[in-house]
Design an enzyme around this catalytic site. Structure first.
Site, PDB file in Angstrom:
ATOM      1  N   HIS A 129       0.651  -1.162  -0.081  1.00 52.71           N
ATOM      2  CA  HIS A 129       0.027   0.462  -0.257  1.00 52.71           C
ATOM      3  C   HIS A 129       0.824   0.962  -0.109  1.00 52.71           C
ATOM      4  CE1 HIS A 129      -3.543  -2.613   2.624  1.00 52.71           C
ATOM      5  NE2 HIS A 129      -3.515  -2.869   0.696  1.00 52.71           N
ATOM      6  N   GLY A 202      -1.590  -8.664  13.595  1.00 53.28           N
ATOM      7  CA  GLY A 202      -2.282  -7.391  13.019  1.00 53.28           C
ATOM      8  C   GLY A 202      -2.939  -6.692  11.919  1.00 53.28           C
TER       9      GLY A 202
HETATM   10  C1  BV8 Z   1      -8.059  -1.981  -5.386  1.00 56.52           C
HETATM   11  C2  BV8 Z   1      -2.945   2.949   2.530  1.00 56.52           C
HETATM   12  C3  BV8 Z   1      -8.592  -1.891  -7.455  1.00 56.52           C
HETATM   13  C4  BV8 Z   1      -4.074   4.331   3.130  1.00 56.52           C
HETATM   14  C5  BV8 Z   1      -4.429   0.916   2.708  1.00 56.52           C
HETATM   15  C6  BV8 Z   1     -14.730  -0.040  -4.397  1.00 56.52           C
HETATM   16  C7  BV8 Z   1     -14.425   0.183  -5.035  1.00 56.52           C
HETATM   17  C8  BV8 Z   1     -13.285   0.375  -5.836  1.00 56.52           C
HETATM   18  C9  BV8 Z   1     -12.028  -1.105  -4.872  1.00 56.52           C
HETATM   19  C10 BV8 Z   1     -13.465  -2.051  -3.996  1.00 56.52           C
HETATM   20  C11 BV8 Z   1     -14.723  -0.958  -3.460  1.00 56.52           C
HETATM   21  N1  BV8 Z   1     -15.214  -2.034  -2.689  1.00 56.52           N
HETATM   22  C12 BV8 Z   1     -14.274  -2.554  -2.497  1.00 56.52           C
HETATM   23  C13 BV8 Z   1     -13.325  -2.387  -2.585  1.00 56.52           C
HETATM   24  C14 BV8 Z   1     -11.297  -3.174  -2.993  1.00 56.52           C
HETATM   25  C15 BV8 Z   1     -11.127  -2.445  -1.660  1.00 56.52           C
HETATM   26  C16 BV8 Z   1     -11.076  -2.688  -0.174  1.00 56.52           C
HETATM   27  O1  BV8 Z   1     -10.937  -3.775   0.137  1.00 56.52           O
HETATM   28  N2  BV8 Z   1     -12.111  -2.260   0.798  1.00 56.52           N
HETATM   29  C17 BV8 Z   1     -12.291  -2.850   1.902  1.00 56.52           C
HETATM   30  C18 BV8 Z   1     -12.925  -1.418   2.610  1.00 56.52           C
HETATM   31  C19 BV8 Z   1     -14.294  -3.403   1.555  1.00 56.52           C
HETATM   32  N3  BV8 Z   1      -9.199  -2.202  -1.616  1.00 56.52           N
HETATM   33  C20 BV8 Z   1      -9.327  -1.317  -2.541  1.00 56.52           C
HETATM   34  O2  BV8 Z   1      -9.323  -0.351  -2.953  1.00 56.52           O
HETATM   35  C21 BV8 Z   1      -7.906  -1.028  -2.865  1.00 56.52           C
HETATM   36  N4  BV8 Z   1      -7.782  -1.205  -4.946  1.00 56.52           N
HETATM   37  O3  BV8 Z   1      -9.261  -3.218  -5.372  1.00 56.52           O
HETATM   38  O4  BV8 Z   1      -7.865  -1.446  -7.131  1.00 56.52           O
HETATM   39  C22 BV8 Z   1      -8.554  -1.626  -8.801  1.00 56.52           C
HETATM   40  C23 BV8 Z   1      -7.909  -2.408 -10.026  1.00 56.52           C
HETATM   41  C24 BV8 Z   1      -7.056  -1.784 -11.376  1.00 56.52           C
HETATM   42  C25 BV8 Z   1      -7.703  -0.146 -11.320  1.00 56.52           C
HETATM   43  C26 BV8 Z   1      -8.711   0.714 -10.706  1.00 56.52           C
HETATM   44  C27 BV8 Z   1      -8.527  -0.133  -9.185  1.00 56.52           C
HETATM   45  C28 BV8 Z   1      -6.512  -0.360  -2.349  1.00 56.52           C
HETATM   46  C29 BV8 Z   1      -6.530  -0.814  -0.659  1.00 56.52           C
HETATM   47  C30 BV8 Z   1      -5.479  -0.169  -0.236  1.00 56.52           C
HETATM   48  C31 BV8 Z   1      -5.988   0.886   0.390  1.00 56.52           C
HETATM   49  N5  BV8 Z   1      -4.865   1.574   0.667  1.00 56.52           N
HETATM   50  N6  BV8 Z   1      -3.870   2.130   2.924  1.00 56.52           N
HETATM   51  C32 BV8 Z   1      -2.933   4.970   3.982  1.00 56.52           C
HETATM   52  O5  BV8 Z   1      -2.414   4.115   5.069  1.00 56.52           O
HETATM   53  O6  BV8 Z   1      -3.817   6.132   4.510  1.00 56.52           O
HETATM   54  S1  BV8 Z   1      -5.196   0.290   3.395  1.00 56.52           S
HETATM   55  C33 BV8 Z   1      -5.140   0.711   4.929  1.00 56.52           C
HETATM   56  O7  BV8 Z   1      -6.437  -0.409   5.378  1.00 56.52           O
HETATM   57  C34 BV8 Z   1      -3.982   0.684   5.835  1.00 56.52           C
HETATM   58  O8  BV8 Z   1      -2.845  -0.097   5.158  1.00 56.52           O
HETATM   59  C35 BV8 Z   1      -4.657  -1.068   6.708  1.00 56.52           C
HETATM   60  O9  BV8 Z   1      -2.760  -2.149   6.817  1.00 56.52           O
HETATM   61  C36 BV8 Z   1      -4.840  -2.013   5.557  1.00 56.52           C
HETATM   62  C37 BV8 Z   1      -5.686  -2.495   6.265  1.00 56.52           C
HETATM   63  O10 BV8 Z   1      -6.133  -2.357   7.916  1.00 56.52           O
HETATM   64  P1  BV8 Z   1      -5.510  -3.238   9.254  1.00 56.52           P
HETATM   65  O11 BV8 Z   1      -4.023  -3.468   8.025  1.00 56.52           O
HETATM   66  O12 BV8 Z   1      -5.992  -4.841   8.766  1.00 56.52           O
HETATM   67  O13 BV8 Z   1      -5.662  -2.177  10.036  1.00 56.52           O
HETATM   68  P2  BV8 Z   1      -6.813  -2.722  11.082  1.00 56.52           P
HETATM   69  O14 BV8 Z   1      -7.323  -1.332  11.923  1.00 56.52           O
HETATM   70  O15 BV8 Z   1      -7.907  -3.040   9.921  1.00 56.52           O
HETATM   71  O16 BV8 Z   1      -6.870  -3.717  11.797  1.00 56.52           O
HETATM   72  C38 BV8 Z   1      -5.496  -4.102  12.890  1.00 56.52           C
HETATM   73  C39 BV8 Z   1      -5.642  -4.973  13.258  1.00 56.52           C
HETATM   74  O17 BV8 Z   1      -5.127  -5.515  13.994  1.00 56.52           O
HETATM   75  C40 BV8 Z   1      -7.296  -5.643  13.738  1.00 56.52           C
HETATM   76  O18 BV8 Z   1      -7.781  -7.225  13.917  1.00 56.52           O
HETATM   77  C41 BV8 Z   1      -7.007  -5.574  15.767  1.00 56.52           C
HETATM   78  O19 BV8 Z   1      -7.718  -6.923  16.569  1.00 56.52           O
HETATM   79  C42 BV8 Z   1      -5.390  -6.046  15.706  1.00 56.52           C
HETATM   80  N7  BV8 Z   1      -4.636  -5.140  16.019  1.00 56.52           N
HETATM   81  C43 BV8 Z   1      -4.644  -4.381  17.479  1.00 56.52           C
HETATM   82  N8  BV8 Z   1      -3.380  -4.798  18.447  1.00 56.52           N
HETATM   83  C44 BV8 Z   1      -2.579  -5.634  17.976  1.00 56.52           C
HETATM   84  C45 BV8 Z   1      -3.413  -6.311  16.919  1.00 56.52           C
HETATM   85  N9  BV8 Z   1      -2.708  -7.571  16.536  1.00 56.52           N
HETATM   86  C46 BV8 Z   1      -1.339  -7.290  17.309  1.00 56.52           C
HETATM   87  N10 BV8 Z   1      -0.473  -6.647  17.916  1.00 56.52           N
HETATM   88  C47 BV8 Z   1      -1.383  -6.283  17.550  1.00 56.52           C
HETATM   89  N11 BV8 Z   1      -0.921  -5.053  19.271  1.00 56.52           N
END
Ligand code: BV8
Ligand code: ZN
Length: 256
Positions: A129, A202
């Site tokens: 990302h 994570g």
């Molecule tokens: C794509 C950078 C296609 C930004 C990030 C409509 C239109 C287009 C696409 C989509 C759409 N609907 C859905 C999609 C697909 C979309 C998607 O997946 N959406 C989701 C929300 C449904 N994906 C995209 O858009 C991707 N691109 O599909 O392109 C395409 C192809 C060709 C041409 C055009 C388009 C792009 C996705 C990338 C987005 N950017 N990051 C920024 O950071 O500002 S994603 C963002 O979420 C972060 O990178 C983060 O890492 C990521 C995932 O979240 P997590 O890392 O899991 O973090 P989260 O907070 O959710 O969870 C933390 C976890 O840690 C928890 O489970 C918690 O329990 C745990 N935890 C807490 N403490 C600890 C721990 N674990 C261990 N130890 C601890 N101490």
């Protein structure tokens, strides 16, 4: 029966995970925001702090937000860059770097946009990302080296202009709706295919295509070990789920 300091993780699970992760085959590690949580970097879905508390990160991390309110988005990213520059790798990052120093091939596939894996000492890091520390022009794509972020929490900041065209400098980050960088995705997919095990640390497993990697591994018979104190969307792809924080569990999985 539990190991001291690892909460309620049954020793039998820990021992089984250690066995699956042992050996000298390449290890792939998929990390999400939870990997950096104990370094003080807010996870992507935790409420943002301070003036960012009223914003939904998944709304700000979009091309639409950039074209609609560039100065707010730029201020948010520069604030996050400031937070990351003031944070340190935690014992979870250190454990993965120590493992690589033994000569084991460790391929870090990260959704995170911080540089904590690199600062801990891992060099094979695939940033799916992008990175908070890299910037590029939103029009011609030229990379741009800019100064350090301001230390205060500012609600608006005007991004610099591109030196080669009339574009604005943006974070070199993949926003929702933008494709992942092909080179990083290809190198991560190759690393996964060659791995003897996949460790997932994570991540809520909600963001695609990164969230599809554990099921790709499971389908090709690669064991998937998850480290997460909470519940993720990875479900059936996971062989063993160790319910606890990365900073405590990773050092116990790879005793140096
Ligand atoms: C794509 C950078 C296609 C930004 C990030 C409509 C239109 C287009 C696409 C989509 C759409 N609907 C859905 C999609 C697909 C979309 C998607 O997946 N959406 C989701 C929300 C449904 N994906 C995209 O858009 C991707 N691109 O599909 O392109 C395409 C192809 C060709 C041409 C055009 C388009 C792009 C996705 C990338 C987005 N950017 N990051 C920024 O950071 O500002 S994603 C963002 O979420 C972060 O990178 C983060 O890492 C990521 C995932 O979240 P997590 O890392 O899991 O973090 P989260 O907070 O959710 O969870 C933390 C976890 O840690 C928890 O489970 C918690 O329990 C745990 N935890 C807490 N403490 C600890 C721990 N674990 C261990 N130890 C601890 N101490
Ligand atoms: Zn330009």
């Amino acid at each position: 029966m539990t190991d001291a300091g690892l909460g309620a993780i049954p020793t039998v699970d820990l021992d089984r995970a250690r066995r699956l992760l042992a050996g000298d085959g390449p290890l792939a590690v998929l990390t999400g925001a939870g990997m950096s949580a104990e370094s003080g970097v807010p996870t992507f879905r935790d409420a943002q702090t301070g003036l960012w508390a009223r914003f939904d990160p998944s709304e700000l991390a979009t091309p639409e937000a950039w074209s609609h309110d560039r100065d707010t988005v730029w201020a948010w990213y520069r604030w996050r860059q400031h937070l990351v520059s003031g944070s340190q790798p935690n014992p979870g990052h250190e454990a993965l770097a120590a493992l690589a120093r033994t000569g084991r091939r460790v391929e870090i596939i990260t959704q995170n946009v911080d540089d904590l894996h690199e600062r801990a000492g891992n060099h094979e890091v695939h940033h799916l990302h992008g990175s908070l520390l890299r910037h590029r022009c939103d029009s011609c794509g030229a990379g741009s080296v800019i100064g350090p972020p301001p230390s205060g929490q500012l609600s608006q900041l005007t991004p610099p202009r591109c030196r080669d065209c009339a574009g604005h400098i943006r974070p070199d980050i993949v926003w929702f709706g933008e494709p992942l960088p092909a080179r990083e995705w290809d190198s991560a997919s190759t690393a996964l295919a060659e791995a003897s095990a996949l460790l997932v640390v994570g991540t809520s497993g909600l963001v695609h295509p990164a969230a599809s990697l554990p099921s790709i591994a499971a389908r090709s018979g690669i064991p998937v070990i998850e480290v997460n104190p909470g519940h993720s969307g990875l479900g059936a792809a996971v062989t063993i789920h160790l319910r606890g924080p990365a900073g405590s569990i990773l050092p116990a999985l790879f005793p140096s």
